[in-house]
Design an enzyme around this catalytic site. Structure first.
Site, PDB file in Angstrom:
ATOM      1  N   GLU A 139      -6.406  -5.250   4.575  1.00 16.57           N
ATOM      2  CA  GLU A 139      -6.887  -3.994   4.006  1.00 16.57           C
ATOM      3  C   GLU A 139      -7.888  -4.277   2.885  1.00 16.57           C
ATOM      4  O   GLU A 139      -8.863  -3.548   2.701  1.00 16.57           O
ATOM      5  CB  GLU A 139      -5.721  -3.159   3.484  1.00 16.57           C
ATOM      6  N   HIS A 145     -13.055   5.353  -2.907  1.00 17.61           N
ATOM      7  CA  HIS A 145     -12.004   4.502  -2.353  1.00 17.61           C
ATOM      8  C   HIS A 145     -12.220   3.032  -2.722  1.00 17.61           C
ATOM      9  O   HIS A 145     -11.259   2.293  -2.950  1.00 17.61           O
ATOM     10  CB  HIS A 145     -11.941   4.705  -0.841  1.00 17.61           C
ATOM     11  N   TYR A 195      -9.391   0.515  -5.127  1.00 17.34           N
ATOM     12  CA  TYR A 195      -8.838  -0.827  -4.925  1.00 17.34           C
ATOM     13  C   TYR A 195      -8.752  -1.631  -6.228  1.00 17.34           C
ATOM     14  O   TYR A 195      -8.069  -2.656  -6.279  1.00 17.34           O
ATOM     15  CB  TYR A 195      -9.657  -1.601  -3.890  1.00 17.34           C
ATOM     16  N   CYS A 243       0.851  -1.189   0.000  1.00 20.92           N
ATOM     17  CA  CYS A 243       0.000   0.000   0.000  1.00 20.92           C
ATOM     18  C   CYS A 243       0.887   1.240   0.000  1.00 20.92           C
ATOM     19  O   CYS A 243       1.737   1.400   0.874  1.00 20.92           O
ATOM     20  CB  CYS A 243      -0.880  -0.023   1.246  1.00 20.92           C
ATOM     21  N   CYS A 253      -3.653   7.304  -1.525  1.00 19.69           N
ATOM     22  CA  CYS A 253      -4.964   7.352  -2.204  1.00 19.69           C
ATOM     23  C   CYS A 253      -6.078   7.805  -1.279  1.00 19.69           C
ATOM     24  O   CYS A 253      -7.065   8.377  -1.738  1.00 19.69           O
ATOM     25  CB  CYS A 253      -5.336   5.979  -2.747  1.00 19.69           C
ATOM     26  N   CYS A 287      -4.777  -0.437  -7.071  1.00 18.23           N
ATOM     27  CA  CYS A 287      -3.604  -0.865  -6.277  1.00 18.23           C
ATOM     28  C   CYS A 287      -3.547  -2.381  -6.083  1.00 18.23           C
ATOM     29  O   CYS A 287      -2.480  -2.981  -6.215  1.00 18.23           O
ATOM     30  CB  CYS A 287      -3.604  -0.154  -4.927  1.00 18.23           C
ATOM     31  N   GLU A 340      -0.205   1.787   9.262  1.00 17.00           N
ATOM     32  CA  GLU A 340      -1.448   2.231   9.885  1.00 17.00           C
ATOM     33  C   GLU A 340      -1.135   2.663  11.307  1.00 17.00           C
ATOM     34  O   GLU A 340      -0.219   2.124  11.937  1.00 17.00           O
ATOM     35  CB  GLU A 340      -2.505   1.100   9.930  1.00 17.00           C
ATOM     36  N   THR A 370      -4.167   4.920   7.593  1.00 16.60           N
ATOM     37  CA  THR A 370      -3.123   4.592   6.629  1.00 16.60           C
ATOM     38  C   THR A 370      -2.220   5.791   6.344  1.00 16.60           C
ATOM     39  O   THR A 370      -2.709   6.874   6.007  1.00 16.60           O
ATOM     40  CB  THR A 370      -3.784   4.114   5.312  1.00 16.60           C
TER      41      THR A 370
HETATM   42  C1  LIG Z   1      -5.229  -1.959   6.709  1.00 20.40           C
HETATM   43  C2  LIG Z   1      -6.352  -0.986   6.909  1.00 20.40           C
HETATM   44  C3  LIG Z   1      -6.206   0.333   6.488  1.00 20.40           C
HETATM   45  C4  LIG Z   1      -7.213   1.278   6.718  1.00 20.40           C
HETATM   46  N1  LIG Z   1      -7.020   2.586   6.367  1.00 20.40           N
HETATM   47  C5  LIG Z   1      -7.932   3.524   6.726  1.00 20.40           C
HETATM   48  C6  LIG Z   1      -7.705   4.906   6.491  1.00 20.40           C
HETATM   49  O1  LIG Z   1      -6.669   5.297   5.951  1.00 20.40           O
HETATM   50  N2  LIG Z   1      -8.637   5.808   6.877  1.00 20.40           N
HETATM   51  C7  LIG Z   1      -9.776   5.429   7.494  1.00 20.40           C
HETATM   52  O2  LIG Z   1     -10.570   6.295   7.842  1.00 20.40           O
HETATM   53  N3  LIG Z   1     -10.041   4.124   7.732  1.00 20.40           N
HETATM   54  C8  LIG Z   1      -9.142   3.165   7.378  1.00 20.40           C
HETATM   55  N4  LIG Z   1      -9.392   1.833   7.615  1.00 20.40           N
HETATM   56  C9  LIG Z   1     -10.590   1.488   8.341  1.00 20.40           C
HETATM   57  C10 LIG Z   1     -11.646   0.684   7.604  1.00 20.40           C
HETATM   58  O3  LIG Z   1     -12.469   1.518   6.850  1.00 20.40           O
HETATM   59  C11 LIG Z   1     -12.406  -0.097   8.687  1.00 20.40           C
HETATM   60  O4  LIG Z   1     -11.542  -1.122   9.130  1.00 20.40           O
HETATM   61  C12 LIG Z   1     -13.714  -0.666   8.215  1.00 20.40           C
HETATM   62  O5  LIG Z   1     -14.643   0.354   7.957  1.00 20.40           O
HETATM   63  C13 LIG Z   1     -14.286  -1.631   9.250  1.00 20.40           C
HETATM   64  O6  LIG Z   1     -14.375  -0.991  10.497  1.00 20.40           O
HETATM   65  P1  LIG Z   1     -13.775  -1.734  11.791  1.00 20.40           P
HETATM   66  O7  LIG Z   1     -12.366  -2.113  11.494  1.00 20.40           O
HETATM   67  O8  LIG Z   1     -14.043  -0.865  12.945  1.00 20.40           O
HETATM   68  O9  LIG Z   1     -14.540  -3.068  11.911  1.00 20.40           O
HETATM   69  P2  LIG Z   1     -16.086  -3.287  12.445  1.00 20.40           P
HETATM   70  O10 LIG Z   1     -16.856  -2.110  12.003  1.00 20.40           O
HETATM   71  O11 LIG Z   1     -15.967  -3.545  13.889  1.00 20.40           O
HETATM   72  O12 LIG Z   1     -16.451  -4.534  11.661  1.00 20.40           O
HETATM   73  C14 LIG Z   1     -16.222  -5.895  12.111  1.00 20.40           C
HETATM   74  C15 LIG Z   1     -17.402  -6.752  11.685  1.00 20.40           C
HETATM   75  O13 LIG Z   1     -18.566  -6.304  12.376  1.00 20.40           O
HETATM   76  C16 LIG Z   1     -19.617  -6.030  11.460  1.00 20.40           C
HETATM   77  N5  LIG Z   1     -20.375  -4.867  11.977  1.00 20.40           N
HETATM   78  C17 LIG Z   1     -19.880  -3.654  12.310  1.00 20.40           C
HETATM   79  N6  LIG Z   1     -20.872  -2.842  12.745  1.00 20.40           N
HETATM   80  C18 LIG Z   1     -21.994  -3.551  12.694  1.00 20.40           C
HETATM   81  C19 LIG Z   1     -23.342  -3.264  13.029  1.00 20.40           C
HETATM   82  N7  LIG Z   1     -23.726  -2.067  13.498  1.00 20.40           N
HETATM   83  N8  LIG Z   1     -24.265  -4.241  12.842  1.00 20.40           N
HETATM   84  C20 LIG Z   1     -23.886  -5.445  12.356  1.00 20.40           C
HETATM   85  N9  LIG Z   1     -22.619  -5.783  12.035  1.00 20.40           N
HETATM   86  C21 LIG Z   1     -21.687  -4.850  12.205  1.00 20.40           C
HETATM   87  C22 LIG Z   1     -18.924  -5.721  10.141  1.00 20.40           C
HETATM   88  O14 LIG Z   1     -19.753  -5.963   9.019  1.00 20.40           O
HETATM   89  C23 LIG Z   1     -17.712  -6.656  10.197  1.00 20.40           C
HETATM   90  O15 LIG Z   1     -18.051  -7.924   9.708  1.00 20.40           O
HETATM   91  C24 LIG Z   1      -8.411   0.865   7.355  1.00 20.40           C
HETATM   92  C25 LIG Z   1      -8.562  -0.468   7.755  1.00 20.40           C
HETATM   93  C26 LIG Z   1      -7.550  -1.380   7.558  1.00 20.40           C
HETATM   94  C27 LIG Z   1      -7.735  -2.793   8.045  1.00 20.40           C
END
Ligand SMILES: Cc1cc2nc3c(=O)[nH]c(=O)nc-3n(C[C@H](O)[C@H](O)[C@H](O)COP(=O)(O)OP(=O)(O)OC[C@H]3O[C@@H](n4cnc5c(N)ncnc54)[C@H](O)[C@@H]3O)c2cc1C
Length: 488
Positions: A446, A292, A296, A100, A104, A299, A257, A191
């Site tokens: 990611e 975004h 994907y 990564c 982006c 990249c 991250e 990120t």
């Molecule tokens: C490597 C990496 C890079 C990233 N880079 C960025 C970045 O640069 N900027 C940024 O802003 N974000 C970034 N993210 C964040 C990314 O957008 C989030 O990881 C993603 O939106 C999921 O949120 P979470 O990790 O909190 O997981 P959760 O939201 O906790 O999700 C875990 C599981 O729970 C489920 N879930 C969550 N909420 C609910 C609900 N209310 N009801 C039912 N099911 C639910 C989901 O579907 C999923 O299966 C990055 C993530 C990763 C892993």
């Protein structure tokens, strides 16, 4: 100011006095830290390609705001072709870094906030769009790297932001002053945040009545008072502290991250682009996600190309490249990356103009693209593991290879067809790095969670799929509704 070179970008970070923490220690010189530097190198590559005549057309464009040549990473998409170029640029950068390259998120956020602020002003008579344009000109003219900060830590996912036991689990405004606002909270998984000059903060989900303080969008320098970065661990990260580079796999480049803590950070009004307009949190989230999720398709195919190259090399080393099942699996890997890329390109070509004048990708295609991304890199990794062989997880270390006593055994027993042990070990280590080592977050997790977990895409695909049209077509052909009249 001219576009920065890779070296100028790296040097410019030395002036950013961010508060960075890694392994429980404060890091004063993050630029030269061996764990962090590969991630800086990956962003530096985005600066390098802007000066390569071969890639100039993809990596740079003319700003609609200043009329000057700017990096595509800080530009607005002013046509579908601009988005196509973005995806092609991303594929090339994936191939050159194998990870990564982090820049982006900011680009996709800039485009979402630009169109949304225009619409907020239209409805509320506010001045967000003009402010945003001024800030963006500053970013473009100084060729700065921007981190797109959307994801809040979120606490109990079943509760609204204002219902959380701890009000700080979503970033919110804690004070409004004459000169600006004060925000508190934390953004998770950010990120390239340590490597960016600025961050662009957006709400993480659709806000409703009661969530006004959480509907906040603003920009701030990464080294603002009250901002703390707590670096995220990556599998095998301490290998970067060891001597030698074989065991790291991809020693030059890596992702990054961090948890970004915003502990009562002051933001002057000219950097505030949304403050309480809850109904506009949804457009900014959906537009960022659309941009975004489509990114994907650039990249991840690029990184996939590297994985396919490494896997194919391993089949040469093992003397199995001509076997029909091996060729079939390599063809399957190519099919998977091209499908990802095709979806990314389709989302661009089917894009549309926003009221503000910049372009958005087709939302359905962008979500289909990202849904494939949540799956295909896993299948690609499975095929790579199949073809590379078990040594992927059992290779001895570089120290053993170099050891005067036992090195000869590693040389003898790890050599392969036409190559010595070191070359074979390097290639295995690269595959290890991409599939479950240091750069696995870039390629796998990611792919799963970046820009939203798979269910977020499913919801959008369901919403965008126009089921009534599909049912109508079926009813007609089944003879339930009047059939087509070919004589009309
Ligand atoms: C490597 C990496 C890079 C990233 N880079 C960025 C970045 O640069 N900027 C940024 O802003 N974000 C970034 N993210 C964040 C990314 O957008 C989030 O990881 C993603 O939106 C999921 O949120 P979470 O990790 O909190 O997981 P959760 O939201 O906790 O999700 C875990 C599981 O729970 C489920 N879930 C969550 N909420 C609910 C609900 N209310 N009801 C039912 N099911 C639910 C989901 O579907 C999923 O299966 C990055 C993530 C990763 C892993």
């Amino acid at each position: 100011m001219a576009l920065k070179t890779a070296q100028q970008y790296i040097d410019s970070l030395r002036k950013v006095k961010s508060d960075v923490w890694l392994f429980g220690e404060k890091i004063d010189n993050f630029v030269d830290h061996p764990v962090i530097r590969p991630s800086i190198n990956a962003i530096a590559m985005t600066y390098k390609v802007a000066h390569e005549p071969e890639w100039e057309d993809l990596a740079t464009t003319t700003s609609n705001l200043t009329g000057e040549k700017v990096s595509r990473f800080s530009a607005l998409f002013m046509s579908c072709d601009d988005m196509v170029k973005k995806v092609k640029l991303q594929r090339m950068l994936g191939q050159r870094t194998g990870c990564c390259f982090q820049r982006c998120v900011g680009m996709d956020a800039i485009n979402a906030v630009y169109s949304t602020t225009f619409e907020i002003d239209e409805k509320h008579g506010t001045k967000y769009h003009e402010r945003f344009k001024e800030w963006l000109k500053y970013i473009q003219q100084n060729d700065l790297c921007v981190q797109g900060a959307m994801t809040d830590v979120k606490g109990d996912r079943g509760l609204r932001p204002h219902e959380q036991e701890d009000p700080d689990l979503f970033v919110h405004v804690v004070e409004k002053r004459d000169d600006g606002i004060v925000i508190r909270g934390a953004k998770a998984h950010q990120t390239g945040s340590v490597n960016s000059h600025e961050m662009l903060i957006m709400p993480t989900l659709t806000m409703r009545e009661g969530d006004e303080d959480y509907a906040v969008c603003c920009a701030l320098p990464s080294d603002s008072k009250g901002v703390h970065f707590i670096y995220g661990r990556q599998s095998c990260d301490k290998r970067k502290l060891e001597e030698g580079d074989i065991d790291v796999g991809n020693a030059m480049f890596g992702g990054q991250e961090a948890l970004t803590v915003l502990d009562d950070v002051f933001v002057p009004w000219d950097r505030v682009f949304m403050c309480g307009e809850v109904e506009f949190s949804n457009p900014v989230v959906e537009r960022f996600a659309g941009n975004h999720r489509q990114s994907y398709g650039g990249c991840k195919p690029g990184i996939g190309d590297v994985l396919i190259g490494a896997t194919s090399a391993m089949t040469d080393y093992n003397g199995v490249a001509k076997a029909s099942h091996v060729r079939d699996k390599i063809a399957e890997m190519n099919h998977l990356v091209e499908t990802l890329h095709a979806c990314g390109l389709a989302a661009c070509t089917q894009g549309s103009k926003t009221k503000a004048g910049n372009y958005q990708p087709d939302i359905l295609m962008a979500n289909v693209c990202k849904m494939n991304v949540t799956r295909f890199p896993y299948e690609l990794s499975r095929l790579a593991e199949d073809l590379a062989g078990g040594a992927l997880v059992t290779i001895p270390s570089e120290c053993d290879l170099r050891n005067p006593e036992i090195g000869k055994y590693v040389q003898k027993y790890f050599k392969a067809k036409d190559v010595g042990a070191e070359e074979r070990m390097r290639m295995l280590s690269l595959i290890n790095n991409m599939t479950f080592g240091l750069n696995a977050p870039s390629y796998r997790t990611e792919s799963m969670h970046g820009a939203g977990s798979p269910q977020a895409m499913k919801v959008m695909i369901e919403r965008q799929s126009n089921m009534e049209t599909k049912k109508k077509a079926a009813r007609k052909l089944a003879g339930i509704d009047p059939r087509e009249n070919l004589e009309d």
